[in-house]
Scaffold this active site. Sequence first.
Site, mmCIF file in Angstrom:
data_model
loop_
_atom_site.group_PDB
_atom_site.id
_atom_site.type_symbol
_atom_site.label_atom_id
_atom_site.label_comp_id
_atom_site.label_asym_id
_atom_site.label_seq_id
_atom_site.Cartn_x
_atom_site.Cartn_y
_atom_site.Cartn_z
ATOM 1 N N ASP A 27 8.895 -11.616 44.862
ATOM 2 C CA ASP A 27 9.796 -12.704 45.217
ATOM 3 C C ASP A 27 11.180 -12.325 44.673
ATOM 4 O O ASP A 27 11.283 -11.479 43.782
ATOM 5 C CB ASP A 27 9.269 -13.981 44.551
ATOM 6 C CG ASP A 27 10.266 -15.098 44.601
ATOM 7 O OD1 ASP A 27 10.782 -15.378 45.698
ATOM 8 O OD2 ASP A 27 10.553 -15.693 43.543
ATOM 9 N N ARG A 28 12.241 -12.922 45.213
ATOM 10 C CA ARG A 28 13.576 -12.572 44.718
ATOM 11 C C ARG A 28 14.040 -13.490 43.582
ATOM 12 O O ARG A 28 13.999 -13.082 42.422
ATOM 13 C CB ARG A 28 14.608 -12.613 45.875
ATOM 14 C CG ARG A 28 15.904 -11.902 45.515
ATOM 15 C CD ARG A 28 17.007 -12.148 46.538
ATOM 16 N NE ARG A 28 17.674 -13.416 46.286
ATOM 17 C CZ ARG A 28 18.650 -13.908 47.062
ATOM 18 N NH1 ARG A 28 19.042 -13.260 48.132
ATOM 19 N NH2 ARG A 28 19.208 -15.067 46.762
ATOM 20 N N ASP A 29 14.406 -14.742 43.908
ATOM 21 C CA ASP A 29 15.025 -15.621 42.908
ATOM 22 C C ASP A 29 14.024 -16.063 41.841
ATOM 23 O O ASP A 29 13.003 -16.680 42.147
ATOM 24 C CB ASP A 29 15.644 -16.842 43.602
ATOM 25 C CG ASP A 29 16.659 -16.425 44.670
ATOM 26 O OD1 ASP A 29 17.227 -15.317 44.542
ATOM 27 O OD2 ASP A 29 16.863 -17.195 45.626
ATOM 28 N N ASN A 70 12.396 -16.689 50.549
ATOM 29 C CA ASN A 70 12.890 -17.810 51.358
ATOM 30 C C ASN A 70 14.348 -18.029 50.978
ATOM 31 O O ASN A 70 14.655 -18.150 49.793
ATOM 32 C CB ASN A 70 12.129 -19.096 51.029
ATOM 33 C CG ASN A 70 10.691 -19.081 51.529
ATOM 34 O OD1 ASN A 70 10.281 -18.181 52.265
ATOM 35 N ND2 ASN A 70 9.918 -20.074 51.125
ATOM 36 N N GLN A 71 15.223 -18.101 51.959
ATOM 37 C CA GLN A 71 16.642 -18.359 51.666
ATOM 38 C C GLN A 71 17.144 -19.565 52.456
ATOM 39 O O GLN A 71 17.924 -19.428 53.410
ATOM 40 C CB GLN A 71 17.479 -17.097 51.948
ATOM 41 C CG GLN A 71 17.263 -15.982 50.920
ATOM 42 C CD GLN A 71 17.590 -16.424 49.489
ATOM 43 O OE1 GLN A 71 18.546 -17.153 49.255
ATOM 44 N NE2 GLN A 71 16.785 -16.028 48.518
ATOM 45 N N CYS A 123 9.167 -22.057 61.181
ATOM 46 C CA CYS A 123 9.011 -20.640 61.495
ATOM 47 C C CYS A 123 7.712 -20.116 60.872
ATOM 48 O O CYS A 123 7.061 -20.831 60.127
ATOM 49 C CB CYS A 123 10.188 -19.877 60.914
ATOM 50 S SG CYS A 123 10.262 -20.034 59.130
ATOM 51 N N CYS A 125 7.909 -17.317 59.042
ATOM 52 C CA CYS A 125 8.341 -16.377 58.000
ATOM 53 C C CYS A 125 8.648 -17.047 56.671
ATOM 54 O O CYS A 125 8.870 -16.365 55.665
ATOM 55 C CB CYS A 125 9.508 -15.522 58.486
ATOM 56 S SG CYS A 125 10.954 -16.381 59.091
ATOM 57 N N ARG A 126 8.656 -18.381 56.637
ATOM 58 C CA ARG A 126 8.942 -19.081 55.382
ATOM 59 C C ARG A 126 7.668 -19.184 54.548
ATOM 60 O O ARG A 126 6.667 -19.752 54.990
ATOM 61 C CB ARG A 126 9.505 -20.477 55.706
ATOM 62 C CG ARG A 126 9.896 -21.285 54.490
ATOM 63 C CD ARG A 126 10.581 -22.600 54.887
ATOM 64 N NE ARG A 126 10.502 -23.571 53.812
ATOM 65 C CZ ARG A 126 11.316 -23.577 52.750
ATOM 66 N NH1 ARG A 126 12.275 -22.695 52.641
ATOM 67 N NH2 ARG A 126 11.155 -24.471 51.801
ATOM 68 N N LYS A 127 7.705 -18.614 53.342
ATOM 69 C CA LYS A 127 6.528 -18.706 52.466
ATOM 70 C C LYS A 127 6.198 -20.175 52.220
ATOM 71 O O LYS A 127 7.113 -20.964 52.064
ATOM 72 C CB LYS A 127 6.795 -18.005 51.117
ATOM 73 C CG LYS A 127 6.878 -16.495 51.218
ATOM 74 C CD LYS A 127 7.083 -15.841 49.854
ATOM 75 C CE LYS A 127 8.500 -15.975 49.352
ATOM 76 N NZ LYS A 127 8.779 -15.219 48.106
ATOM 77 N N ASP A 152 7.217 -16.564 41.147
ATOM 78 C CA ASP A 152 7.330 -17.626 40.140
ATOM 79 C C ASP A 152 7.045 -19.016 40.704
ATOM 80 O O ASP A 152 7.049 -19.994 39.972
ATOM 81 C CB ASP A 152 8.725 -17.604 39.489
ATOM 82 C CG ASP A 152 9.815 -18.084 40.429
ATOM 83 O OD1 ASP A 152 9.821 -17.633 41.593
ATOM 84 O OD2 ASP A 152 10.643 -18.913 40.021
HETATM 85 MG MG MG Z 1 11.333 -17.607 43.120
HETATM 86 ZN ZN ZN Z 2 11.707 -18.328 58.674
#
Ligand code: MG
Ligand code: ZN
Length: 204
Positions: A27-29, A70-71, A123, A125-127, A152
Amino acid sequence: MINQVVFLKLLVNKTIKTEKNPAIFLDRDGTLTQRADLTWKKSQIKISPKITPFLRQFNKKNIPIIIITNQPVVARGWISEKGVEKLHQIIQKRIKKQKALINKFYFCPHHPEATIKKYRKNCDCRKPKIGLFKKAAKEFNINLSRSVTIGDMTQDILAGKKAGTKTILINSGHGGRDKKYNISPEYIAKTTADALKLAQKILK
Ligand SMILES: [Mg+2]
Ligand SMILES: [Zn+2]
């Protein structure tokens, strides 16, 4: 007889070539970067120097490091998709300075209640959905059941599980305290560095 030997050799070579490899899904953030909350500015990006030595070791073993994030900040109109890509270039640059690299960043810009109409949708693609895991698996020839997902939030773990990977929830960042989904990660680690260390053992 000779033909049979040649045939077998070809078969073995083909098997080696098409054998699928494990990957690390991060995961990124709050996992790759330290800030767990919505992130859309360069000044918000901080990466612990403790994680890059582990990334480097996966690089050396040709184990792809894939970011799936997810952004919804894109859906909110706080940053463009191009802006997200720029942030990813900044992250990559900093990691490259430490002689490691991320193989690819995948992000979902959508949200079911997006401010910007273009991004308002359910969508895949969103976790916790796994569209991006599937896409990465195809592009990198990944064996998902041999792979490890680190995150996290509960959505990260649920997605990792649904994709068939082993999952590690970290106690830092949100530490699974969002409680949005019922999850049962295979492992729990204190930090991302600890999780990467554990992933090394899992992949051995
Ligand atoms: Mg995160
Ligand atoms: Zn998506």
